[in-house]
Design an enzyme around this catalytic site. Structure first.
Site, PDB file in Angstrom:
ATOM      1  N   LYS A 140       9.336  64.451 -10.853  1.00  0.00           N
ATOM      2  CA  LYS A 140       9.581  63.138 -11.459  1.00  0.00           C
ATOM      3  C   LYS A 140       8.438  62.186 -11.133  1.00  0.00           C
ATOM      4  O   LYS A 140       8.019  61.386 -11.987  1.00  0.00           O
ATOM      5  CB  LYS A 140      10.904  62.563 -10.946  1.00  0.00           C
ATOM      6  CG  LYS A 140      11.184  61.144 -11.465  1.00  0.00           C
ATOM      7  CD  LYS A 140      12.549  60.634 -11.042  1.00  0.00           C
ATOM      8  CE  LYS A 140      12.791  59.224 -11.588  1.00  0.00           C
ATOM      9  NZ  LYS A 140      14.149  58.729 -11.291  1.00  0.00           N
ATOM     10  N   HIS A 281       9.877  98.001 -39.853  1.00  0.00           N
ATOM     11  CA  HIS A 281      10.545  96.728 -40.122  1.00  0.00           C
ATOM     12  C   HIS A 281      11.972  96.708 -39.559  1.00  0.00           C
ATOM     13  O   HIS A 281      12.929  96.325 -40.239  1.00  0.00           O
ATOM     14  CB  HIS A 281      10.550  96.424 -41.613  1.00  0.00           C
ATOM     15  CG  HIS A 281       9.171  96.319 -42.196  1.00  0.00           C
ATOM     16  ND1 HIS A 281       8.221  95.450 -41.716  1.00  0.00           N
ATOM     17  CD2 HIS A 281       8.575  96.993 -43.215  1.00  0.00           C
ATOM     18  CE1 HIS A 281       7.103  95.581 -42.405  1.00  0.00           C
ATOM     19  NE2 HIS A 281       7.286  96.518 -43.315  1.00  0.00           N
TER      20      HIS A 281
END
Length: 529
Positions: A140, A281
């Site tokens: 922070k 695929h």
């Protein structure tokens, strides 16, 4: 706040001691005062470094088996104070709190305890409290404080200090702060997910997903899409845990297809037979078992030679030289296997673009894991489809009874259909696919596509009859009408396996009886979207 901020005082508290001594020495050589806790302090001190214990800074000893040691204003004040805020600086001075410019923390090994199957009490003890609190405070205050949570960032930290005369830049601190919050987020995700499972909460009110970057990809499914590959922390064997021995970097589609191939081939026990799955695929274009991998590969290849070009090949046994030679006869994108012989590796080495991935094991096909799919505004969550059907689960619903050989092919076809995009129709003969119809909007169309492939390949192989003649056919879901079954019969199928459960089941059964073919119901479907 200035862009550059000096690192004069560092707090080091790590569970993973990898690189700790080297980092401590490097920081000390740059004039950084070292604070530490417990085992980290001892390790640094044993290495001859001057270290101040956090307990000496706070005036409180570590207590409650180490549960309380850094949860103190003299730690968090030193991390959170804004250096350019007069009130904050006054508070530091009034309470004798020293600034902490660098925090190096990695957390209790919760994920490692989970992986080794620790019991509930041990898992609770591996939940870190002070570490995440310090990380969040430090991150922070990244305007002034540098936060390091990963060993792999130690070198980057030292390089940054050298480049800026013992200081870190704001951009560097921002980057590490983001990494820090991602780490605590992933940690909390692991804890909350474990606890939900431990207490039997199948659909918790809030669910957290986390991953760790494994690879930044050149692009996604298409060149205009950005993409990356993240691991989920599990040890499930597969593309995420595989070692790539050679070949170009894997693409997004390579990873997706390789995963589909390896999950499919894992359906077949390597102790019973060699198995090969060829994927294109994300759908199988050929699957077979045989006495050897070479035999299985040839049978799988002969299902659809056209689609196999540029495909993904998965093996359920270590790659041998004979199979390697055969695979290299056509262009193949990726081969994945649980090992490979030295001779096979040498053969593949001649094909520099062929990617070879090796794993320690096959994924357990019936292991319960969670599957996720993102949709607009949310995530769909379900158990992975680990449904299994054996001989005892089959219900014969026709006058004709399947032979033992047909039952074997029916179950083989059922295993493959589970891995084919819906609507799925799979023709099998002699433990090898001979036609696969995937992803059609109509089940009749899927049956027709599979049949046409079987007929085309027969011509390519110089055979008079379609490969589908005398085959077993699997449908991943019930036939809503008899037309799909009749399409399979016209293709030459001699028996059918399907879930059953349609309002028109009797119509489909009657059609099978009229054509003299055997049909079994599984009572389970395998939709795959």
């Amino acid at each position: 706040m200035t862009d550059l901020h000096p690192v004069r005082r560092a707090l080091l508290s790590v569970s993973d001691k990898t690189g700790l001594i080297e980092l401590g020495k490097a920081l000390a050589a740059r004039g950084v005062e070292l604070l530490s806790t417990g085992g980290s302090a001892k390790a640094l001190r044993d290495a001859g470094l001057t270290v101040k214990d956090v307990a000496d800074v706070t005036g409180f000893p570590e207590m409650m088996d180490g549960r309380v040691k850094t949860l103190h204003p003299k730690v968090h004040g030193g991390l959170l104070a804004l250096r350019d805020n007069e009130d904050h600086v006054a508070a530091l001075n009034a309470h004798g709190i020293g600034e902490i410019d660098l925090l190096v923390v990695n957390l209790y090994p919760f994920e490692a305890a989970l992986e080794r199957g620790a019991d509930y009490a041990e898992m609770i003890e591996n939940i870190d409290i002070g570490g995440p609190a310090m990380i969040r405070a430090s991150a922070k205050n990244h305007g002034f404080v540098t936060t390091v949570v990963d060993v792999e960032d130690y070198d980057a930290l030292l390089a940054e200090l050298d480049a800026n005369d013992g200081q870190t830049s704001y951009a560097f601190r921002q980057k590490l702060a983001q990494i820090a919050y991602a780490r605590t987020g992933a940690y909390d995700a692991a804890v909350s997910t474990w606890m939900a499972q431990a207490i039997g909460e199948e659909t918790p009110r809030r669910r957290v997903f986390a991953g760790e970057i494994k690879q930044t990809l050149r692009y996604g499914e298409n060149s205009h899409q950005k993409a990356a590959f993240y691991t989920d922390g599990s040890a499930r064997p597969g593309v995420a845990t595989a070692v790539q021995l050679q070949g170009k970097e894997l693409s997004y589609n390579n990873i997706n297809d390789t995963d589909a191939a390896y999950e499919l081939v894992a359906e077949f026990d390597p102790a019973e037979a060699a198995a090969v799955a060829i994927i294109k695929h994300a759908n199988p274009c050929g699957v077979a078992t045989g006495a050897t991998l070479l035999e299985a590969y040839q049978k799988a290849f002969d299902c659809d030679r056209t689609s196999a070009f540029g495909g993904i090949v998965a093996l359920n046994q270590p790659l041998d030289a004979a199979t390697a030679e055969k695979i290299t006869e056509i262009f193949t994108e990726v081969v994945i296997a649980p090992g490979a012989s030295d001779e096979a590796k040498e053969i593949f080495a001649k094909k520099k673009n062929l990617r070879l991935l090796l794993t320690d094991a096959l994924p357990v096909s019936r292991a319960a894991i969670t599957a996720y799919k993102q949709v607009a505004g949310g995530v769909l969550v379900q158990d992975k489809d680990v449904g299994y059907v054996g001989l005892d689960d089959l219900k014969v619903v026709t006058e004709a009874k399947p032979s033992d050989e047909q039952l074997q092919d029916l179950l083989f076809a059922w295993k493959v259909a589970k891995h084919v995009k819906s609507n799925a129709i799979v023709y099998v003969k002699g433990n090898a696919t001979v036609g696969v119809g995937a992803g059609q909007m109509s089940r009749v169309d899927s049956a027709n596509v599979a049949a046409s492939k079987a007929e085309r390949m027969a011509k390519e192989l110089g055979l008079d009859d379609s490969l589908a003649k005398g085959s077993a056919v699997a449908s991943d879901a019930f036939f809503p009408f008899a037309d799909g079954l009749l399409e399979a019969v016209a293709a030459g199928a001699s028996c059918v396996i399907q879930p059953g459960g349609s309002m028109r089941d009797q119509e489909v059964i009657d059609a099978a009886n009229e054509n003299g073919i055997a049909m079994v119901f599984t009572g389970m479907r395998h939709f795959r979207h």
